[in-house]
Design an enzyme around this catalytic site. Structure first.
Site, mmCIF file in Angstrom:
data_model
loop_
_atom_site.group_PDB
_atom_site.id
_atom_site.type_symbol
_atom_site.label_atom_id
_atom_site.label_comp_id
_atom_site.label_asym_id
_atom_site.label_seq_id
_atom_site.Cartn_x
_atom_site.Cartn_y
_atom_site.Cartn_z
ATOM 1 N N GLY A 76 -5.613 -1.667 3.651
ATOM 2 C CA GLY A 76 -6.015 -1.194 4.973
ATOM 3 C C GLY A 76 -5.633 0.255 5.225
ATOM 4 O O GLY A 76 -6.445 1.044 5.731
ATOM 5 N N GLN A 181 -6.888 -7.503 10.855
ATOM 6 C CA GLN A 181 -6.306 -8.755 11.342
ATOM 7 C C GLN A 181 -7.372 -9.750 11.774
ATOM 8 O O GLN A 181 -7.061 -10.795 12.330
ATOM 9 C CB GLN A 181 -5.365 -8.432 12.512
ATOM 10 C CG GLN A 181 -4.234 -9.423 12.698
ATOM 11 C CD GLN A 181 -3.254 -9.426 11.544
ATOM 12 O OE1 GLN A 181 -2.540 -8.460 11.346
ATOM 13 N NE2 GLN A 181 -3.208 -10.510 10.784
ATOM 14 N N SER A 201 -8.134 -5.720 4.751
ATOM 15 C CA SER A 201 -7.034 -5.670 3.792
ATOM 16 C C SER A 201 -6.818 -7.066 3.216
ATOM 17 O O SER A 201 -6.583 -8.023 3.976
ATOM 18 C CB SER A 201 -5.766 -5.203 4.511
ATOM 19 O OG SER A 201 -4.656 -5.338 3.656
ATOM 20 N N HIS A 203 -4.512 -8.690 1.673
ATOM 21 C CA HIS A 203 -3.301 -9.509 1.769
ATOM 22 C C HIS A 203 -3.159 -10.230 3.103
ATOM 23 O O HIS A 203 -2.250 -11.042 3.288
ATOM 24 C CB HIS A 203 -2.040 -8.694 1.424
ATOM 25 C CG HIS A 203 -1.567 -7.732 2.460
ATOM 26 N ND1 HIS A 203 -0.513 -8.021 3.302
ATOM 27 C CD2 HIS A 203 -1.958 -6.483 2.770
ATOM 28 C CE1 HIS A 203 -0.275 -6.965 4.079
ATOM 29 N NE2 HIS A 203 -1.139 -6.026 3.776
ATOM 30 N N THR A 239 -9.731 4.666 -11.499
ATOM 31 C CA THR A 239 -10.250 3.464 -12.145
ATOM 32 C C THR A 239 -10.192 2.284 -11.174
ATOM 33 O O THR A 239 -9.157 2.047 -10.548
ATOM 34 C CB THR A 239 -9.411 3.150 -13.406
ATOM 35 O OG1 THR A 239 -9.470 4.300 -14.251
ATOM 36 C CG2 THR A 239 -9.937 1.940 -14.144
ATOM 37 N N CYS A 323 4.948 -3.167 9.209
ATOM 38 C CA CYS A 323 5.093 -1.760 8.823
ATOM 39 C C CYS A 323 6.098 -1.029 9.704
ATOM 40 O O CYS A 323 6.605 0.013 9.339
ATOM 41 C CB CYS A 323 3.757 -1.043 8.921
ATOM 42 S SG CYS A 323 2.434 -2.003 8.259
#
Ligand code: PLP
Length: 378
Positions: A76, A181, A201, A203, A239, A323
């Site tokens: 994200g 979210q 994102s 995860h 890559t 975070c």
């Protein structure tokens, strides 16, 4: 790590475990099919086909086919930095950012301010909604970009993105939404909402950390964030992480197909948690919200202290986004909504593996821990 004691994880908004099916889909691309998708040879081209299949899955999951494209990122934060800092907008124009945004968006907006853009904040209602009227009151014809998240990561409010996009477009501005979210709780449909850019994102929806994408509507001018090779059509050098892209494609397909199931499971757990809780006041009771996020104010108990005590007692939750977990101030979103005693708030978030039984057991620990903290002050 095993202490012999039950540990209850109620922090799915911070991150989720990777699904077994997601791991299984990605596993070959670490081993037998490890090749570089940019290689011209047969094995490279097979890896490239896997990446393109994943891209197609991601586009389908957000109903973006024919509307734009998705580019894989490291999650994200990278996608947000890319969208805000690299979109081609006139120097010095106005950028409107909601007061509910994640640190990644507010930090990028701050950077744009340093670069000479005018950054204006749009405030939510006390129910945590950015209304089209509020946006109208701060937008002008010099506004080039509007940033409003789809689902708030602290209180779970769902923003009227389609209506907000209409307001943005009526002033000639682009619309960017952070949907990090949102994936487990609301269907995403970029063709319906008309957003110009959207990020997710992995995860947060059972794919690995470090996976994500930025959707960009066709015709939106965007410069690369990373300079280098010509991967991702020249948009994102480096890559491509094939296992991450494949995992993301599998996970977002599963999430899009099972949104209702994920939602119901989280709701059953959140409801069980709330009915066993004999203390605290849930934030925004009765307001339609994503079912997997529940913030609660425990009057007289500091949220940070409570989260630490709960962790010791076996309940893992947080005071805000992971975070900014070390921050001493309450989440800005709560302050913007005018929540009283925002420093006494704790966020519990539920996942598709949370059972009502475990949520109830966790709530009983919360009751005990809050009582202990209050008694220790008497
Ligand atoms: N936006 C929101 C709403 C989030 O909750 C998060 C992560 O907590 C991010 C952005 C950042 O995403 P990532 O962890 O993939 O960099």
């Amino acid at each position: 790590m095993s202490s012999g004691k039950n540990i209850y994880y109620l922090d799915y908004a911070a991150t989720t475990p990777v699904d077994a099916e997601v791991i299984a889909s990605a596993l070959p691309y670490f081993g037998s099919s490890f090749h570089n998708p940019a290689s011209a040879h047969l094995l490279g081209q097979m890896a490239s086909m896997a990446v393109e299949h994943a891209r197609s899955q991601c586009l389908s999951a957000i109903n973006g086919k024919g509307a734009g494209n998705v580019y894989f990122t490291s999650g994200g934060t990278e996608a947000i930095n890319w969208a805000i800092k690299c979109v081609r907008i006139p120097q010095g124009s106005r950028i409107v950012v909601s007061a509910l945004e994640h640190d990644a968006v507010t930090a990028c907006a701050e950077r744009m301010k340093q670069r000479g853009y005018e950054v204006v904040t749009v405030m939510p209602t006390k129910d945590g909604i950015i209304t089209p009227e509020a946006l109208e009151s701060v937008i002008d014809d010099n506004t080039s970009l509007v940033c409003v998240m789809t689902v708030n990561n602290i209180v779970g409010t769902v923003q009227p993105i389609k209506e907000l996009t209409e307001v943005a477009h009526s002033h000639g501005a682009l619309m960017f939404t952070d949907a990090v979210q949102a994936v487990n709780s609301v269907p995403l449909d970029v063709s319906d909402t008309g957003v110009d850019m959207l990020c997710v994102s992995g995860h947060k929806f059972y794919a690995p950390k470090g996976s994500g994408f930025l959707y960009v509507r066709s015709g939106v001018g965007l410069d690369p964030l990373l300079d280098g090779g010509s991967q991702e059509n020249g948009y994102r050098a480096g890559t491509v992480d094939v296992p991450a892209a494949v995992a993301l494609g599998t996970a977002i397909t599963r999430a899009a197909q099972n949104t209702e199931l994920y939602r119901r499971t989280a709701k059953a757990a959140a409801d069980a948690f709330l009915s066993a809780l004999d203390c605290g006041s849930p934030i925004l009771p009765g307001v339609p919200r994503a079912d997997d996020i529940l913030s609660v104010v425990f009057d007289g108990v500091n949220g940070g202290r409570l989260a630490v005590a709960l962790s010791v007692a076996g309940v893992c939750c947080s005071v805000g986004s992971a975070c900014s977990a070390g921050s001493a101030t309450p989440p800005p979103a709560l302050l913007a909504m005018g929540i009283e005693n925002a420093d006494c708030a704790v966020r519990f978030s539920f996942g598709k593996n949370t059972t009502p039984q475990s949520a109830t057991a966790a709530a009983l620990i919360v009751n005990e821990t809050v009582a202990k903290l209050i008694n220790s002050k008497l």
